[in-house]
Motif scaffolding. Structure first.
Motif, mmCIF file in Angstrom:
data_model
loop_
_atom_site.group_PDB
_atom_site.id
_atom_site.type_symbol
_atom_site.label_atom_id
_atom_site.label_comp_id
_atom_site.label_asym_id
_atom_site.label_seq_id
_atom_site.Cartn_x
_atom_site.Cartn_y
_atom_site.Cartn_z
ATOM 1 N N UNK A 1 0.849 -1.172 0.000
ATOM 2 C CA UNK A 1 0.000 0.000 0.000
ATOM 3 C C UNK A 1 0.899 1.241 0.000
ATOM 4 N N UNK A 2 0.559 2.198 -0.833
ATOM 5 C CA UNK A 2 1.341 3.421 -0.926
ATOM 6 C C UNK A 2 1.002 4.369 0.215
ATOM 7 N N UNK A 3 1.950 5.255 0.527
ATOM 8 C CA UNK A 3 1.786 6.186 1.636
ATOM 9 C C UNK A 3 0.526 7.030 1.492
ATOM 10 N N UNK A 4 0.247 7.518 0.300
ATOM 11 C CA UNK A 4 -0.936 8.349 0.094
ATOM 12 C C UNK A 4 -2.227 7.645 0.472
ATOM 13 N N UNK A 5 -2.310 6.363 0.138
ATOM 14 C CA UNK A 5 -3.507 5.588 0.487
ATOM 15 C C UNK A 5 -3.627 5.428 1.990
ATOM 16 N N UNK A 6 -2.503 5.267 2.658
ATOM 17 C CA UNK A 6 -2.509 5.167 4.122
ATOM 18 C C UNK A 6 -2.965 6.492 4.726
ATOM 19 N N UNK A 7 -2.439 7.588 4.200
ATOM 20 C CA UNK A 7 -2.817 8.906 4.713
ATOM 21 C C UNK A 7 -4.310 9.161 4.504
ATOM 22 N N UNK A 8 -4.829 8.776 3.355
ATOM 23 C CA UNK A 8 -6.267 8.936 3.088
ATOM 24 C C UNK A 8 -7.085 8.105 4.077
ATOM 25 N N UNK A 9 -6.664 6.860 4.299
ATOM 26 C CA UNK A 9 -7.387 5.997 5.226
ATOM 27 C C UNK A 9 -7.374 6.574 6.641
ATOM 28 N N UNK A 10 -6.249 7.165 7.050
ATOM 29 C CA UNK A 10 -6.167 7.790 8.371
ATOM 30 C C UNK A 10 -7.186 8.922 8.476
ATOM 31 N N UNK A 12 -9.922 9.473 6.559
ATOM 32 C CA UNK A 12 -11.301 8.995 6.440
ATOM 33 C C UNK A 12 -11.752 8.267 7.696
ATOM 34 N N UNK A 13 -10.855 7.548 8.346
ATOM 35 C CA UNK A 13 -11.210 6.841 9.578
ATOM 36 C C UNK A 13 -11.669 7.826 10.652
ATOM 37 N N UNK A 14 -11.102 9.022 10.637
ATOM 38 C CA UNK A 14 -11.472 10.043 11.618
ATOM 39 C C UNK A 14 -12.705 10.833 11.164
ATOM 40 N N UNK A 15 -13.113 10.649 9.909
ATOM 41 C CA UNK A 15 -14.317 11.305 9.404
ATOM 42 C C UNK A 15 -14.096 12.717 8.892
ATOM 43 N N UNK A 16 -12.843 13.058 8.584
ATOM 44 C CA UNK A 16 -12.546 14.404 8.091
ATOM 45 C C UNK A 16 -12.600 14.441 6.569
ATOM 46 N N UNK A 17 -13.090 15.558 6.039
ATOM 47 C CA UNK A 17 -12.934 15.827 4.606
ATOM 48 C C UNK A 17 -11.508 16.343 4.401
ATOM 49 N N UNK A 18 -11.089 16.420 3.159
ATOM 50 C CA UNK A 18 -9.765 16.984 2.887
ATOM 51 C C UNK A 18 -9.696 18.428 3.377
ATOM 52 N N UNK A 19 -10.774 19.168 3.197
ATOM 53 C CA UNK A 19 -10.803 20.567 3.620
ATOM 54 C C UNK A 19 -10.671 20.693 5.140
ATOM 55 N N UNK A 20 -11.378 19.838 5.872
ATOM 56 C CA UNK A 20 -11.312 19.894 7.339
ATOM 57 C C UNK A 20 -9.912 19.594 7.846
ATOM 58 N N UNK A 21 -9.294 18.553 7.295
ATOM 59 C CA UNK A 21 -7.942 18.216 7.738
ATOM 60 C C UNK A 21 -6.961 19.294 7.321
#
Length: 87
Positions: A1-10, A12-21
């Motif tokens: 799994x690539x780093x970007x996918x891990x970061x996205x999963x982190x 999304x698991x918290x329920x943040x949109x890209x804008x919120x994070x």
């Protein structure tokens, strides 16, 4: 799994949109998108802040332990936990 996918999963698991994070990290939404799509690599401080905001320090620790050796792992983990180790 690539780093970007891990970061996205982190995120999304918290329920943040890209804008919120992005707001929480003082980054642009575009920058968050670039990290998650492997078009830009985060520095270590950004990764720590990302893990803090997404309550996923264990994920960051697993990434670090799979990609570093010996003393670097110990120092990194100590930093993540807010302490320091003397040798």
């Amino acid at each position: 799994m690539k780093l970007g996918a891990v970061m996205r999963a982190m995120r999304e698991r918290q329920g943040f949109s890209q804008e919120e994070l992005a707001d929480r990290l003082n980054l642009s939404q575009s920058c968050v998108s670039k990290f998650e799509n492997n078009r830009k690599s985060p520095d270590f401080h950004t990764m720590i802040a990302w893990a803090d905001q997404t309550c996923a320090k264990e994920v960051l620790m697993a990434l670090v332990m799979n990609g570093m050796e010996g003393v670097a792992v110990i120092q990194t983990v100590a930093h993540l936990l807010g302490g320091f180790i003397l040798f």
